[in-house]
Write a protein that holds these residues in place. Structure first.
Motif, PDB file in Angstrom:
ATOM      1  N   PHE A  63      35.446  38.376  37.627  1.00 17.35           N
ATOM      2  CA  PHE A  63      34.464  37.885  36.654  1.00 17.35           C
ATOM      3  C   PHE A  63      34.685  38.496  35.268  1.00 17.35           C
ATOM      4  O   PHE A  63      33.989  38.152  34.321  1.00 17.35           O
ATOM      5  CB  PHE A  63      33.042  38.213  37.115  1.00 17.35           C
ATOM      6  CG  PHE A  63      32.683  37.600  38.447  1.00 17.35           C
ATOM      7  CD1 PHE A  63      33.163  36.350  38.787  1.00 17.35           C
ATOM      8  CD2 PHE A  63      31.874  38.268  39.343  1.00 17.35           C
ATOM      9  CE1 PHE A  63      32.840  35.779  40.008  1.00 17.35           C
ATOM     10  CE2 PHE A  63      31.546  37.706  40.564  1.00 17.35           C
ATOM     11  CZ  PHE A  63      32.033  36.458  40.899  1.00 17.35           C
ATOM     12  N   PHE A  68      40.333  33.569  32.344  1.00 12.63           N
ATOM     13  CA  PHE A  68      39.509  32.595  33.069  1.00 12.63           C
ATOM     14  C   PHE A  68      39.677  31.184  32.507  1.00 12.63           C
ATOM     15  O   PHE A  68      39.773  30.209  33.249  1.00 12.63           O
ATOM     16  CB  PHE A  68      38.044  33.037  33.008  1.00 12.63           C
ATOM     17  CG  PHE A  68      37.068  32.032  33.562  1.00 12.63           C
ATOM     18  CD1 PHE A  68      37.037  31.758  34.914  1.00 12.63           C
ATOM     19  CD2 PHE A  68      36.185  31.366  32.738  1.00 12.63           C
ATOM     20  CE1 PHE A  68      36.138  30.839  35.434  1.00 12.63           C
ATOM     21  CE2 PHE A  68      35.283  30.446  33.236  1.00 12.63           C
ATOM     22  CZ  PHE A  68      35.261  30.186  34.595  1.00 12.63           C
ATOM     23  N   SER A  69      39.761  31.077  31.178  1.00 12.07           N
ATOM     24  CA  SER A  69      39.890  29.755  30.543  1.00 12.07           C
ATOM     25  C   SER A  69      41.237  29.111  30.850  1.00 12.07           C
ATOM     26  O   SER A  69      41.387  27.906  30.748  1.00 12.07           O
ATOM     27  CB  SER A  69      39.754  29.869  29.036  1.00 12.07           C
ATOM     28  OG  SER A  69      38.516  30.407  28.724  1.00 12.07           O
ATOM     29  N   GLY A  72      41.366  29.900  35.553  1.00  8.97           N
ATOM     30  CA  GLY A  72      40.172  29.663  36.369  1.00  8.97           C
ATOM     31  C   GLY A  72      39.811  30.867  37.225  1.00  8.97           C
ATOM     32  O   GLY A  72      40.333  31.966  37.041  1.00  8.97           O
ATOM     33  N   LEU A  73      38.922  30.603  38.164  1.00  8.69           N
ATOM     34  CA  LEU A  73      38.387  31.663  39.008  1.00  8.69           C
ATOM     35  C   LEU A  73      39.319  31.887  40.190  1.00  8.69           C
ATOM     36  O   LEU A  73      39.835  30.952  40.769  1.00  8.69           O
ATOM     37  CB  LEU A  73      37.006  31.220  39.495  1.00  8.69           C
ATOM     38  CG  LEU A  73      36.003  32.270  39.924  1.00  8.69           C
ATOM     39  CD1 LEU A  73      35.733  33.261  38.816  1.00  8.69           C
ATOM     40  CD2 LEU A  73      34.700  31.578  40.328  1.00  8.69           C
ATOM     41  N   PRO A  75      40.333  32.157  43.820  1.00 10.13           N
ATOM     42  CA  PRO A  75      39.629  31.478  44.920  1.00 10.13           C
ATOM     43  C   PRO A  75      38.933  32.424  45.898  1.00 10.13           C
ATOM     44  O   PRO A  75      37.993  32.025  46.566  1.00 10.13           O
ATOM     45  CB  PRO A  75      40.739  30.682  45.610  1.00 10.13           C
ATOM     46  CG  PRO A  75      42.022  31.267  45.148  1.00 10.13           C
ATOM     47  CD  PRO A  75      41.772  31.866  43.811  1.00 10.13           C
ATOM     48  N   VAL A  77      37.131  35.587  45.562  1.00 12.48           N
ATOM     49  CA  VAL A  77      36.493  36.715  44.891  1.00 12.48           C
ATOM     50  C   VAL A  77      35.680  37.480  45.929  1.00 12.48           C
ATOM     51  O   VAL A  77      34.908  36.884  46.659  1.00 12.48           O
ATOM     52  CB  VAL A  77      35.545  36.220  43.783  1.00 12.48           C
ATOM     53  CG1 VAL A  77      34.989  37.394  43.008  1.00 12.48           C
ATOM     54  CG2 VAL A  77      36.252  35.257  42.860  1.00 12.48           C
TER      55      VAL A  77
ATOM     56  N   SER B  36      29.961  36.136  46.380  1.00  7.58           N
ATOM     57  CA  SER B  36      30.391  37.208  45.474  1.00  7.58           C
ATOM     58  C   SER B  36      29.461  37.323  44.269  1.00  7.58           C
ATOM     59  O   SER B  36      29.320  38.400  43.688  1.00  7.58           O
ATOM     60  CB  SER B  36      31.829  36.979  45.035  1.00  7.58           C
ATOM     61  OG  SER B  36      31.924  35.776  44.315  1.00  7.58           O
ATOM     62  N   VAL B  48      27.713  39.067  33.982  1.00 12.62           N
ATOM     63  CA  VAL B  48      29.171  39.181  33.884  1.00 12.62           C
ATOM     64  C   VAL B  48      29.643  38.268  32.747  1.00 12.62           C
ATOM     65  O   VAL B  48      28.977  37.287  32.426  1.00 12.62           O
ATOM     66  CB  VAL B  48      29.880  38.804  35.207  1.00 12.62           C
ATOM     67  CG1 VAL B  48      29.609  39.838  36.281  1.00 12.62           C
ATOM     68  CG2 VAL B  48      29.480  37.417  35.691  1.00 12.62           C
ATOM     69  N   LEU B  50      31.867  36.009  32.389  1.00  6.30           N
ATOM     70  CA  LEU B  50      32.715  34.882  32.777  1.00  6.30           C
ATOM     71  C   LEU B  50      32.574  33.675  31.854  1.00  6.30           C
ATOM     72  O   LEU B  50      33.560  33.053  31.473  1.00  6.30           O
ATOM     73  CB  LEU B  50      32.351  34.485  34.214  1.00  6.30           C
ATOM     74  CG  LEU B  50      33.427  33.853  35.055  1.00  6.30           C
ATOM     75  CD1 LEU B  50      34.672  34.706  35.116  1.00  6.30           C
ATOM     76  CD2 LEU B  50      32.899  33.615  36.463  1.00  6.30           C
ATOM     77  N   ALA B 315      35.755  26.481  34.875  1.00  6.90           N
ATOM     78  CA  ALA B 315      37.036  27.200  34.870  1.00  6.90           C
ATOM     79  C   ALA B 315      38.090  26.328  34.197  1.00  6.90           C
ATOM     80  O   ALA B 315      38.026  25.106  34.294  1.00  6.90           O
ATOM     81  CB  ALA B 315      37.452  27.524  36.293  1.00  6.90           C
ATOM     82  N   ARG B 316      39.020  26.965  33.556  1.00  9.52           N
ATOM     83  CA  ARG B 316      40.149  26.257  32.916  1.00  9.52           C
ATOM     84  C   ARG B 316      39.715  25.251  31.856  1.00  9.52           C
ATOM     85  O   ARG B 316      40.407  24.280  31.586  1.00  9.52           O
ATOM     86  CB  ARG B 316      41.013  25.545  33.961  1.00  9.52           C
ATOM     87  CG  ARG B 316      41.922  26.473  34.740  1.00  9.52           C
ATOM     88  CD  ARG B 316      42.675  25.705  35.793  1.00  9.52           C
ATOM     89  NE  ARG B 316      41.759  25.075  36.727  1.00  9.52           N
ATOM     90  CZ  ARG B 316      41.234  25.690  37.755  1.00  9.52           C
ATOM     91  NH1 ARG B 316      41.544  26.940  38.005  1.00  9.52           N
ATOM     92  NH2 ARG B 316      40.378  25.088  38.549  1.00  9.52           N
ATOM     93  N   THR B 317      38.542  25.433  31.267  1.00  8.89           N
ATOM     94  CA  THR B 317      38.169  24.543  30.157  1.00  8.89           C
ATOM     95  C   THR B 317      38.292  25.323  28.857  1.00  8.89           C
ATOM     96  O   THR B 317      37.980  26.511  28.823  1.00  8.89           O
ATOM     97  CB  THR B 317      36.728  24.033  30.282  1.00  8.89           C
ATOM     98  OG1 THR B 317      35.839  25.159  30.416  1.00  8.89           O
ATOM     99  CG2 THR B 317      36.558  23.136  31.497  1.00  8.89           C
TER     100      THR B 317
END
Lengths: 168, 321
Positions: A63, A68-69, A72-73, A75, A77, B36, B48, B50, B315-317
């Motif tokens: 986190f 992250f951009s 991504g996250l 898978p 965590v 999580s 957090v 994120l 995510a990924r944006t």
């Protein structure tokens, strides 16, 4: 893939334990925090070998990552578990490999969201070249120099073993 | 259609509109991510970084307290900026079209819309029309779906009884009008729940209810036998006026969960309710406050599930389009 004998995990672990033990007397109220996944394995070994059975926490920095951009996250965590009060503690922050320094930066950010430690000591099994941030290990089991297309990977939890992986 | 809209080319979550058709792996991945996230909500700094720099607009065309608040809290725990827009009292009353409202919010660089609307399909419609970088989460649309509610419910069940294959889950109440029930049934079936039952008077069941993959009971006491989880649905007062039910008293008499009736279920059966509870209508206070009730846990888990869905969809944006 090649496994080089000079990157021996048990020897690096012994070096690391010795190095951390030398630093311990200055830090009476200590605790260990391992960074998932390899860092937790090393931290568990440290906890067993260091005197006084220090409390052990685990950190998943997903986190707090700075990519992250882009990626991504992660898978899988796992929740971070810090079963002790961070405030005023001397923290031994443990990771398997210190490379760019970004993981350590993320871990420090997360630790400070739990409280204000008295100090943080960075202990890594292996430090390699390629730092992108001003981060240095206080204790390292071994120092290695690798090509840009090489990575050093730890397998565990017990026994620990190291191998150099060549990326395509 | 929903699925291709919800998932991107590599199978990752893009919008979250419905549970229906969601792959098993994706559903479990959301539950694992939520697991999580629970760690974040119990520590001293409940935040957090994120979604730092992301802007999330709660577009609520229908009043809601719990869902809106937990979406807002979830976004804030992820460090996103949140706009709460109650559209029942704003632009739409001035005659602005939905698409014009959306275009205005897009012009404010919003990254995600969380949408609640009384018309089924609104979230889908918005997802089809927003700019490509914007993500949409359905916070309840008409009778169609309330996917985050269903996921927080199965998350709560999983924490207590993780082996879905051996479970018998009963959903009691107004199945006909309930988007919550529809989403719950889909989620439970995707998780291969041993048996899913619906218990309701005929007037509150859809005609084709068996086709959802459920066993139907008209009698509460018959339906509760050997049940591991009892999910009570909220009875909306307007159902009394519309002729679906004679009175609240009559409903409680036949379908209210009392201590005695709960004893027909398994001794460790969980009691759940999406809230807000009508005490003395859907269940007695002694059941709502009993150790078997996990109703307040559901509320807490709602934050974790919404954190998971928002972070996975965003995510990924890129931060700025």
């Amino acid at each position: 893939m090649t496994a080089s004998p000079e990157y021996c995990a048990s020897a690096a672990l012994e070096n690391l334990i010795r190095s951390v033990t030398d630093r311990l007397p200055c830090c009476p109220d200590s605790a260990i925090i391992g960074i998932h996944t390899g860092g937790v394995w090393v931290a568990e070994h440290l906890q067993q070998q260091l005197p006084g059975r220090l409390p052990l926490g685990t950190l998943d920095i997903s986190f707090y990552r700075d990519d992250f951009s882009h990626v991504g996250l992660h898978p899988e965590v796992r929740p971070s578990r810090i079963p002790f009060d961070i405030d005023g503690r001397h923290i031994i922050l443990v990771d398997d490999v210190l490379y760019t320094g970004r993981t350590v930066r993320a871990a420090l950010s997360e630790i400070f969201d739990y409280g204000r430690p008295a100090s943080v000591l960075l202990a890594v099994l292996i430090q390699r070249d390629g730092r992108q941030l001003p981060v240095t290990a206080d204790c390292a089991g071994d120092t290695v120099k690798l090509q840009d297309n090489e990575q050093i990977k730890l397998s565990g939890p017990s026994p620990l073993s190291l191998e150099v992986v060549r990326l395509p | 259609m929903s699925l291709s809209l919800q998932l991107d080319a590599s199978g990752d979550l893009k919008h979250f509109l419905t549970v229906e058709g969601l792959p098993y792996e994706m559903l479990v991945s959301i539950l694992d991510t939520a697991e999580s996230m629970t760690g974040v909500t119990v520590r001293s700094i409940k935040k957090v970084p994120l979604l730092r720099g992301k802007t999330i607009a709660n577009l609520f065309f229908e009043p809601s307290t719990r869902t809106r608040t937990t979406f807002e809290l979830a976004a804030k725990r992820l460090s996103a900026d949140v706009l709460n827009i109650a559209l029942d009292s704003a632009a739409t009353l001035k005659g602005e079209s939905l698409l014009d409202t959306l275009r205005n919010l897009e012009a404010m660089y919003v990254d995600m819309f969380v949408v609640r609307h009384s018309h089924s399909g609104t979230a889908h419609f918005i997802a089809q029309h927003v700019a490509p970088h914007i993500r949409v989460v359905n916070a309840g649309d008409g009778r169609h779906a309330h996917p985050t509610q269903a996921l927080l419910d199965v998350f709560t069940i999983r924490r207590h009884k993780p082996d879905f294959g051996s479970l018998c889950v009963a959903i009691v109440g107004d199945i006909l009008h309930s988007r919550v029930a529809r989403s719950q049934i889909h989620a439970l079936n995707i998780l291969l729940t041993g048996e899913v039952r619906v218990i309701a008077p005929r007037t509150l069941l859809p005609v084709d209810v068996e086709s959802f993959g459920v066993r139907v009971f008209y009698d509460l006491e018959d339906g509760l036998r050997d049940v591991d989880v009892v999910i009570m649905l909220r009875l909306q007062h307007e159902r009394m006026q519309s002729g679906h039910l004679p009175s609240e008293y009559e409903y409680y008499h036949h379908y209210g969960l009392t201590r005695d009736r709960l004893q027909i279920a398994k001794p460790d059966a969980l009691v759940m309710h999406p809230g807000p509870i009508n005490r003395g209508v859907e269940m007695s206070s002694s059941v709502a406050d009993s150790p078997q009730s996990v109703i307040l846990e559901q509320v807490s888990h709602g934050i974790a599930i919404r954190m998971a869905v928002m972070s996975m969809a965003l995510a990924r944006t890129p931060t700025t389009p």
